[in-house]
Design a protein around this motif. Structure first.
Motif, PDB file in Angstrom:
ATOM      1  N   PHE A   1      -6.273  -3.104   1.117  1.00 11.32           N
ATOM      2  CA  PHE A   1      -6.816  -2.230   2.148  1.00 11.32           C
ATOM      3  C   PHE A   1      -5.780  -1.939   3.224  1.00 11.32           C
ATOM      4  CE2 PHE A   1      -8.605  -1.838   6.413  1.00 11.32           C
ATOM      5  CZ  PHE A   1      -9.357  -0.693   6.267  1.00 11.32           C
ATOM      6  N   TRP A   2      -5.110  -2.963   3.718  1.00  9.93           N
ATOM      7  CA  TRP A   2      -4.250  -2.757   4.887  1.00  9.93           C
ATOM      8  C   TRP A   2      -3.083  -1.840   4.621  1.00  9.93           C
ATOM      9  CZ3 TRP A   2      -5.834  -3.272   9.606  1.00  9.93           C
ATOM     10  CH2 TRP A   2      -6.954  -4.092   9.845  1.00  9.93           C
ATOM     11  N   PRO A   3      -2.285  -2.078   3.553  1.00  9.91           N
ATOM     12  CA  PRO A   3      -1.196  -1.103   3.343  1.00  9.91           C
ATOM     13  C   PRO A   3      -1.703   0.316   3.077  1.00  9.91           C
ATOM     14  CG  PRO A   3      -1.279  -2.721   1.554  1.00  9.91           C
ATOM     15  CD  PRO A   3      -2.198  -3.198   2.614  1.00  9.91           C
TER      16      PRO A   3
ATOM     17  N   ALA B   1      -4.125   8.396  -0.509  1.00 11.03           N
ATOM     18  CA  ALA B   1      -4.536   7.168   0.169  1.00 11.03           C
ATOM     19  C   ALA B   1      -6.053   7.103   0.260  1.00 11.03           C
ATOM     20  CB  ALA B   1      -3.912   7.111   1.563  1.00 11.03           C
ATOM     21  N   ALA B   2      -6.671   8.233   0.574  1.00  7.03           N
ATOM     22  CA  ALA B   2      -8.126   8.248   0.707  1.00  7.03           C
ATOM     23  C   ALA B   2      -8.790   7.917  -0.629  1.00  7.03           C
ATOM     24  CB  ALA B   2      -8.588   9.617   1.206  1.00  7.03           C
ATOM     25  N   VAL B   3      -8.261   8.488  -1.712  1.00 10.11           N
ATOM     26  CA  VAL B   3      -8.835   8.222  -3.033  1.00 10.11           C
ATOM     27  C   VAL B   3      -8.726   6.740  -3.377  1.00 10.11           C
ATOM     28  CG1 VAL B   3      -8.485   8.621  -5.482  1.00 10.11           C
ATOM     29  CG2 VAL B   3      -8.491  10.545  -3.907  1.00 10.11           C
ATOM     30  N   ALA B   4      -7.529   6.185  -3.162  1.00 12.49           N
ATOM     31  CA  ALA B   4      -7.337   4.774  -3.493  1.00 12.49           C
ATOM     32  C   ALA B   4      -8.276   3.898  -2.676  1.00 12.49           C
ATOM     33  CB  ALA B   4      -5.881   4.378  -3.246  1.00 12.49           C
ATOM     34  N   LEU B   5      -8.529   4.285  -1.414  1.00  9.59           N
ATOM     35  CA  LEU B   5      -9.416   3.485  -0.572  1.00  9.59           C
ATOM     36  C   LEU B   5     -10.863   3.565  -1.047  1.00  9.59           C
ATOM     37  CD1 LEU B   5      -7.915   4.150   2.958  1.00  9.59           C
ATOM     38  CD2 LEU B   5      -8.137   1.937   1.847  1.00  9.59           C
ATOM     39  N   VAL B   6     -11.292   4.742  -1.505  1.00  8.26           N
ATOM     40  CA  VAL B   6     -12.655   4.855  -2.034  1.00  8.26           C
ATOM     41  C   VAL B   6     -12.804   3.951  -3.258  1.00  8.26           C
ATOM     42  CG1 VAL B   6     -14.320   6.378  -3.149  1.00  8.26           C
ATOM     43  CG2 VAL B   6     -13.026   7.197  -1.188  1.00  8.26           C
ATOM     44  N   ALA B   7     -11.786   4.001  -4.146  1.00  8.68           N
ATOM     45  CA  ALA B   7     -11.868   3.230  -5.386  1.00  8.68           C
ATOM     46  C   ALA B   7     -11.865   1.734  -5.126  1.00  8.68           C
ATOM     47  CB  ALA B   7     -10.709   3.603  -6.302  1.00  8.68           C
ATOM     48  N   LEU B   8     -11.426   1.337  -3.930  1.00  6.82           N
ATOM     49  CA  LEU B   8     -11.357  -0.081  -3.596  1.00  6.82           C
ATOM     50  C   LEU B   8     -12.721  -0.750  -3.693  1.00  6.82           C
ATOM     51  CD1 LEU B   8      -8.907  -1.696  -2.764  1.00  6.82           C
ATOM     52  CD2 LEU B   8      -9.516  -1.346  -0.382  1.00  6.82           C
ATOM     53  N   ALA B   9     -13.794   0.040  -3.545  1.00 10.30           N
ATOM     54  CA  ALA B   9     -15.134  -0.544  -3.608  1.00 10.30           C
ATOM     55  C   ALA B   9     -15.442  -1.049  -5.016  1.00 10.30           C
ATOM     56  CB  ALA B   9     -16.181   0.485  -3.186  1.00 10.30           C
TER      57      ALA B   9
ATOM     58  N   LEU C   1       5.211   4.986  -3.257  1.00  8.61           N
ATOM     59  CA  LEU C   1       4.795   3.601  -3.029  1.00  8.61           C
ATOM     60  C   LEU C   1       3.277   3.513  -2.949  1.00  8.61           C
ATOM     61  CD1 LEU C   1       5.967   0.794  -2.537  1.00  8.61           C
ATOM     62  CD2 LEU C   1       5.722   1.212  -0.104  1.00  8.61           C
ATOM     63  N   LEU C   2       2.687   4.506  -2.290  1.00  8.38           N
ATOM     64  CA  LEU C   2       1.232   4.551  -2.159  1.00  8.38           C
ATOM     65  C   LEU C   2       0.564   4.578  -3.532  1.00  8.38           C
ATOM     66  CD1 LEU C   2      -1.416   5.174  -0.603  1.00  8.38           C
ATOM     67  CD2 LEU C   2      -0.845   7.555  -0.857  1.00  8.38           C
ATOM     68  N   ALA C   3       1.107   5.417  -4.431  1.00  8.76           N
ATOM     69  CA  ALA C   3       0.521   5.501  -5.765  1.00  8.76           C
ATOM     70  C   ALA C   3       0.555   4.130  -6.433  1.00  8.76           C
ATOM     71  CB  ALA C   3       1.274   6.521  -6.610  1.00  8.76           C
ATOM     72  N   LEU C   4       1.649   3.409  -6.248  1.00 12.78           N
ATOM     73  CA  LEU C   4       1.748   2.093  -6.876  1.00 12.78           C
ATOM     74  C   LEU C   4       0.727   1.129  -6.273  1.00 12.78           C
ATOM     75  CD1 LEU C   4       3.181   0.313  -8.895  1.00 12.78           C
ATOM     76  CD2 LEU C   4       4.592  -0.498  -7.022  1.00 12.78           C
ATOM     77  N   ILE C   5       0.604   1.122  -4.945  1.00 11.19           N
ATOM     78  CA  ILE C   5      -0.390   0.235  -4.322  1.00 11.19           C
ATOM     79  C   ILE C   5      -1.778   0.597  -4.838  1.00 11.19           C
ATOM     80  CG2 ILE C   5      -1.347  -0.614  -2.146  1.00 11.19           C
ATOM     81  CD1 ILE C   5       1.234   0.186  -0.779  1.00 11.19           C
ATOM     82  N   GLY C   6      -2.028   1.910  -4.947  1.00 16.06           N
ATOM     83  CA  GLY C   6      -3.313   2.356  -5.471  1.00 16.06           C
ATOM     84  C   GLY C   6      -3.552   1.846  -6.879  1.00 16.06           C
ATOM     85  N   VAL C   7      -2.547   1.976  -7.736  1.00 15.47           N
ATOM     86  CA  VAL C   7      -2.685   1.528  -9.118  1.00 15.47           C
ATOM     87  C   VAL C   7      -2.928   0.018  -9.159  1.00 15.47           C
ATOM     88  CG1 VAL C   7      -1.380   1.164 -11.240  1.00 15.47           C
ATOM     89  CG2 VAL C   7      -1.416   3.406 -10.188  1.00 15.47           C
ATOM     90  N   TRP C   8      -2.195  -0.713  -8.362  1.00 19.18           N
ATOM     91  CA  TRP C   8      -2.391  -2.168  -8.348  1.00 19.18           C
ATOM     92  C   TRP C   8      -3.769  -2.540  -7.834  1.00 19.18           C
ATOM     93  CZ3 TRP C   8       2.705  -5.013  -6.474  1.00 19.18           C
ATOM     94  CH2 TRP C   8       3.670  -4.859  -7.473  1.00 19.18           C
ATOM     95  N   SER C   9      -4.248  -1.774  -6.832  1.00 14.80           N
ATOM     96  CA  SER C   9      -5.544  -2.124  -6.250  1.00 14.80           C
ATOM     97  C   SER C   9      -6.675  -1.917  -7.253  1.00 14.80           C
ATOM     98  CB  SER C   9      -5.807  -1.288  -4.997  1.00 14.80           C
ATOM     99  OG  SER C   9      -6.191   0.025  -5.356  1.00 14.80           O
ATOM    100  N   LEU C  10      -6.429  -1.082  -8.264  1.00 15.31           N
ATOM    101  CA  LEU C  10      -7.483  -0.828  -9.245  1.00 15.31           C
ATOM    102  C   LEU C  10      -7.630  -1.980 -10.229  1.00 15.31           C
ATOM    103  CD1 LEU C  10      -6.863   2.936  -9.849  1.00 15.31           C
ATOM    104  CD2 LEU C  10      -8.967   1.916  -9.045  1.00 15.31           C
TER     105      LEU C  10
ATOM    106  N   LEU D   1       3.839   0.304 -16.169  1.00 17.04           N
ATOM    107  CA  LEU D   1       3.250  -0.978 -16.558  1.00 17.04           C
ATOM    108  C   LEU D   1       1.781  -1.041 -16.169  1.00 17.04           C
ATOM    109  CD1 LEU D   1       3.886  -3.692 -17.816  1.00 17.04           C
ATOM    110  CD2 LEU D   1       4.495  -4.526 -15.563  1.00 17.04           C
ATOM    111  N   GLY D   2       1.422  -0.384 -15.085  1.00 15.39           N
ATOM    112  CA  GLY D   2       0.029  -0.382 -14.662  1.00 15.39           C
ATOM    113  C   GLY D   2      -0.307  -1.606 -13.851  1.00 15.39           C
ATOM    114  N   GLY D   3      -1.592  -1.937 -13.807  1.00 16.85           N
ATOM    115  CA  GLY D   3      -2.074  -2.938 -12.873  1.00 16.85           C
ATOM    116  C   GLY D   3      -1.924  -4.382 -13.320  1.00 16.85           C
ATOM    117  N   ARG D   4      -0.974  -4.669 -14.211  1.00 15.86           N
ATOM    118  CA  ARG D   4      -0.982  -6.023 -14.741  1.00 15.86           C
ATOM    119  C   ARG D   4      -0.136  -7.002 -13.945  1.00 15.86           C
ATOM    120  NH1 ARG D   4      -0.742  -7.130 -20.697  1.00 15.86           N
ATOM    121  NH2 ARG D   4       1.458  -6.718 -20.401  1.00 15.86           N
ATOM    122  N   THR D   5       0.893  -6.484 -13.279  1.00 16.69           N
ATOM    123  CA  THR D   5       1.771  -7.417 -12.588  1.00 16.69           C
ATOM    124  C   THR D   5       1.053  -8.153 -11.482  1.00 16.69           C
ATOM    125  OG1 THR D   5       2.513  -5.443 -11.526  1.00 16.69           O
ATOM    126  CG2 THR D   5       4.099  -6.567 -12.932  1.00 16.69           C
TER     127      THR D   5
END
Lengths: 485, 103, 229, 102
Positions: free
Chosen positions: A111-113, A144-152, C79-88, C219-223
């Motif tokens: 969430f934070w980054p 960023a907004a999309v990734a944050l929504v998916a965080l749920a 970088l954002l895309a990577l954080i997003g991918v990892w968060s999934l 690699l996707g979200g595995r690391t």
């Protein structure tokens, strides 16, 4: 020249601080929470500094890289952008405090980054004076907004995020094609120089259509709103607050900038069309809100309706109506973030948000329900809230331009808003048939919701201050002379 | 000199037509795997176009990122998607992955 | 199975859509053709300032000097895309199939060459086609090849060292942008005498990060599950 | 003037992609459509720079396209991961017509 407070380039720091904070949170995921909070707190300093500079010295320009537009990229801060930055800082700070208690550690490290990158994108968007740079900030903001929504997590949030992503990318591409046409028509990307060079030609109208359509899609103007309720309703509570309060406003802000600073005055027909769509949004969104069974969806549809008010100004006199629009943006940001945080508390407390099973929540979460009710006052537009001032200004503009039809829309919108707010409050007093297990809500989560709601109220009491600030460097101030012969 | 420019024009024209044709095939091909392969071919043709437009920097980036890495990402996602679909149809033998009931 | 041609829209809507989109195409085509023949461009300004930019390739000059702020934000997007991918979270992936000795040998021969190519592109970017993005992409391609042959980073490297590699590009970009400020400059205003060196440094770290991020995206979200323990 | 045809091809790609984005249901196809739309925009951006007959093309649109390509792959990577998560969660590779109301 020494760097005293007066000469510090605060503008660039409003972007760099959240960016750097995001990098640190990503580098040290275990310490993401304290680092993120520290970054959130520190952003207040440059935002306050910049607003002070704008208020005392007028419009600020900053040539990143020292080249200056049109070769380089300029940051441009006037009253409107500093109001947007302050709004973002206020809502951002409240949401950050809330999020500290809301997220468990696994989610917090993402969430934070993500949130700080989103914040950086918002600040960069509000300050950028370059149409291609704005494209990059739009993409940063959208992803960023999309990734944050998916965080749920979960099916609803993931499909909501997916739909949001497709819409967001489509909107950005339409915008970018408009940028391409404008660049090749005038050989510049800087909004100010483009505005000076602007001459009507087919490529300009095509660019205007593309960019407007792309941004309307991102702003979720009825009937392009289909993606908003599922995304905003399924996101984690602090994210819903950020999305409804800030993210949709960013694309609207950009639209406002383009129509006021860049494009030639459009004919009456497109302005009327936007007004009609706005009216449609108010009525349709409010009716949908009224028939929702889940509280979060109700609040999300209320956002669809409230966004409609922003477009009522297009058919009215620019000089009078824009003040109202900006006031709507500000008051809705504060009230809606408070409302989403309050609903987040209810969901956190009872594990569900079904309106007819709210089960005497007033007694169990008095602070939260107070926050919801105060935010509701501003959403309905009752005095002395910020929403009241916004509606008052809008009605004034409608009267002075003799367009009585819009008055009717505003009033019925308020009545419908009152209906759905009081529906929720009503159920908050009644006992439910089904009992739910409950868990205690952290105090900070209740107080931040209340704080933001009170801020929305205060916005109505101290209206002269923002009204004065938003006129600094405002394009409509120079337009007044042209409108009245 | 004249013939060279004429040849160039013919080449440009063919390139544009190829580009549009590949794009249409990639978008409409009933076989998703084929669609991805056609998309990669589309990316490589784009790289040629960039060379013709005197944009060698973009040509390099397009070949490496636009065609190569995007293609690799798509192929991998497709493989994973098929694996997921197989797993679903293993779990519920009656419910094959492609029955979508639209209400 | 997924190859069946599912259409989201019924036929009549498709025809209406076709008409609308043809109209859009005609309008846009007309707009493009009606642009004045005499193009107005920033080319002249770029050429006039190329001397002071520190590089001779005008595209690199625009990317890393005149409009470096765009490039900085774009690194943030990556970088954002990577954080997003990892968060999934983890995505299901079949165990990497054994590549066989021939492919393995081929890849092992190819990768050092690709790293050389990346280095060349990075260096060449100052005066010829090439630069950080192209070099980073080649680096990522070699990373992808290694992944395909079943190579993984050792556990020791997947934690902080990996994260440092991922954000080095953006970090260095911001740091240098700020460092030049006390000398009276704006953010990212390199002193002309040092511009070439600073740009090369930013590009080098950017290449590393772009390569690492693109590989990690593949690699996707595995690391993350491995890296967080 | 001839190079304006490349810009027109770009417009063609943009509308082809737009049509498919709306018509196709499979999410991976939608992502391919968005990428082709993007390529179309990039082609307009650089293709229109070829209107002048001078030997050296304008570097600014080229830099913009390079930025755009990187943004596009970032978005694609995020989208593809999201698609797989959606499929893992719901078992489908398209978006439902209406969101389920609980």
């Amino acid at each position: 020249m020494g760097s005293s407070i007066i000469t510090i380039p605060w503008a660039i720091w409003t972007i760099l601080l959240p960016l750097a904070g995001s990098l640190l949170c990503f580098l040290l995921p275990r310490r993401a929470v304290p680092l993120g909070l520290a970054a959130a707190l520190s952003i207040v300093v440059p935002v306050a500094g910049l607003s002070w500079q704008v208020a005392t010295q007028g419009v600020q320009r900053y040539a990143v890289g020292g080249w200056g537009a049109p070769l380089g990229i300029d940051l441009y801060a006037d009253g409107l952008s500093s109001l947007m930055l302050s709004m973002t800082a206020l809502v951002g700070l409240g949401t950050s405090l809330y999020a500290r208690a809301y997220f468990a550690r696994r989610k917090a490290q993402f969430f934070w980054p993500l949130w700080l990158l989103l914040w950086a994108a918002l600040n960069a968007l509000f300050l950028s004076g370059d149409i291609f740079n704005l494209y990059v900030t739009l993409e940063l903001l959208g992803l960023a907004a999309v990734a944050l929504v998916a965080l749920a997590g979960g099916a609803d949030a993931l499909t909501g995020a997916m739909r949001y992503l497709l819409v967001s990318l489509l909107g950005s591409l339409c915008y970018l094609l408009g940028v391409a046409l404008l660049y090749h028509a005038f050989g510049s990307l800087d909004i100010i120089s483009l505005g000076r060079l602007m001459t009507p030609m087919p490529a300009v109208w095509a660019a205007m259509g593309l960019m407007t359509a792309g941004l309307l899609l991102k702003t979720a103007l009825f009937p392009l709103h289909f993606w908003l309720p599922p995304a905003h309703a399924s996101a984690p509570a602090p994210v819903s607050a950020i999305l409804s309060a800030l993210v949709v406003k960013a694309s609207f802000y950009l639209l406002l900038r383009l129509w006021l600073d860049l494009f030639p005055e459009p004919g009456a027909a497109p302005r009327l069309l936007l007004g009609v769509l706005g009216a449609g949004a108010i009525l349709w969104g409010s009716l949908q809100a009224l028939r929702q069974k889940r509280l979060k969806l109700l609040v999300a549809y209320s956002t669809v309706a409230q966004l409609g008010y922003l477009f009522l100004a297009f058919p009215l006199l620019i000089s009078a109506a824009w003040n109202a629009v900006v006031y709507f943006v500000l008051s809705h940001a504060l009230a809606k973030s408070a409302m989403f945080l309050a609903v987040g508390n209810i969901l956190y407390f009872g594990g569900h948000d079904r309106i007819d099973e709210l089960d005497r929540i007033v007694q169990r979460l008095p602070l939260t329900m107070t926050a919801f009710a105060i935010a509701g006052i501003s959403i309905i537009g009752l005095p002395p809230s910020g929403g009241f001032v916004a509606k008052w200004l809008l009605l004034e503009a409608a009267f002075s331009s003799g367009q009585w039809g819009w008055v009717l829309v505003v009033i019925s919108g308020s009545l419908l808003a009152a209906a759905y707010v009081f529906k929720v409050i009503g159920f908050a007093f009644t006992q439910a048939k089904v009992l739910h297990e409950t868990r205690a809500v952290p105090t900070i989560m209740e107080w931040t919701a209340l704080g933001l709601a009170l801020a929305a109220l205060a916005l109505g009491l101290m209206a002269p201050l923002p009204l004065e600030l938003m006129d600094i460097g405002a394009p409509w101030v120079t337009l007044i002379g042209e409108e009245l012969p | 000199m004249e013939t060279i420019t004429l040849l160039e024009r013919v080449f440009d024209g063919l390139l544009m037509l190829t580009l549009l044709w590949l794009a249409w095939r990639a978008l409409q091909s009933p076989d998703l795997f084929k669609a991805v392969v056609l998309f990669i071919a589309f990316g490589l043709t784009m790289a040629l176009v960039w060379v013709r437009l005197q944009a060698p920097d973009i040509a390099l980036a397009e070949a490496a990122i636009g065609a190569g890495l995007t293609g690799a990402l798509l192929l991998k996602a497709l493989a994973q998607s098929n694996e997921l679909a197989d797993r679903v149809s293993d779990d519920h033998t009656t419910d094959t992955g492609d029955t979508h009931e639209h209400r | 199975m997924n190859t069946a041609d599912h259409r989201a829209l019924p036929k009549p809507f498709q025809y209406v859509l076709l008409v609308l989109i043809s109209a859009l195409a005609c309008g846009l085509g007309y707009a493009v053709l009606s642009l004045p023949d005499q193009a107005i461009e920033l080319k002249g300004l770029v050429e006039a300032n190329l001397e002071a930019s520190g590089v001779r390739n005008p595209v690199t000059a625009v990317l890393l000097n005149f409009r470096a702020y765009d490039t900085l934000l774009e690194m943030a997007v990556l970088l954002l895309a990577l954080i997003g991918v990892w968060s999934l979270g983890a995505t299901p992936m079949r165990r990497g199939a054994d590549p066989g000795p021939v492919l393995s040998a081929l890849v092992h021969g190819l990768v050092p060459m690709m790293i050389l190519v990346a280095g060349y592109l990075l260096w060449a970017g100052a005066h010829a086609p090439g630069g950080a993005f192209q070099a980073g992409a080649v680096l990522a391609a070699s990373g992808v090849l290694l992944l395909l042959t079943g190579k993984r980073l050792t556990a020791r490297l997947t934690g902080r060292p990996l994260r440092i590699a991922l954000l080095a590009g953006l970090g260095a970009f911001i740091t240098i942008g700020v460092i030049v400020m006390p000398a009276g400059g704006m953010f990212l205003q390199y002193p002309p005498s040092h511009a070439d060196g600073l740009i090369l440094f930013i590009e080098a770290t950017a290449t590393l990060s772009i390569g690492a991020i693109l590989t990690a995206l593949f690699l996707g979200g595995r690391t993350v599950s491995g890296g967080e323990r | 003037m001839f190079f304006a045809l490349y810009a027109l091809t770009g417009i063609g790609l943009f509308v082809l992609g737009l049509y498919s984005l709306i018509v196709q249901a499979h999410l991976i196809r939608k992502i391919i459509a968005l990428n082709i739309m993007g390529s179309g925009v990039f082609l307009v951006l650089v293709g229109l720079g070829g209107r002048t007959s001078s030997a050296v093309p304008d570097p600014v649109p080229q830099a913009m396209v390079l930025t755009g390509i990187v943004v596009a792959i970032a978005a694609t990577a995020l989208a593809l991961t999201l698609i797989l998560r959606v499929q893992a969660e719901t078992g489908r590779t398209d978006l439902p017509e209406h969101t389920s109301e609980h």
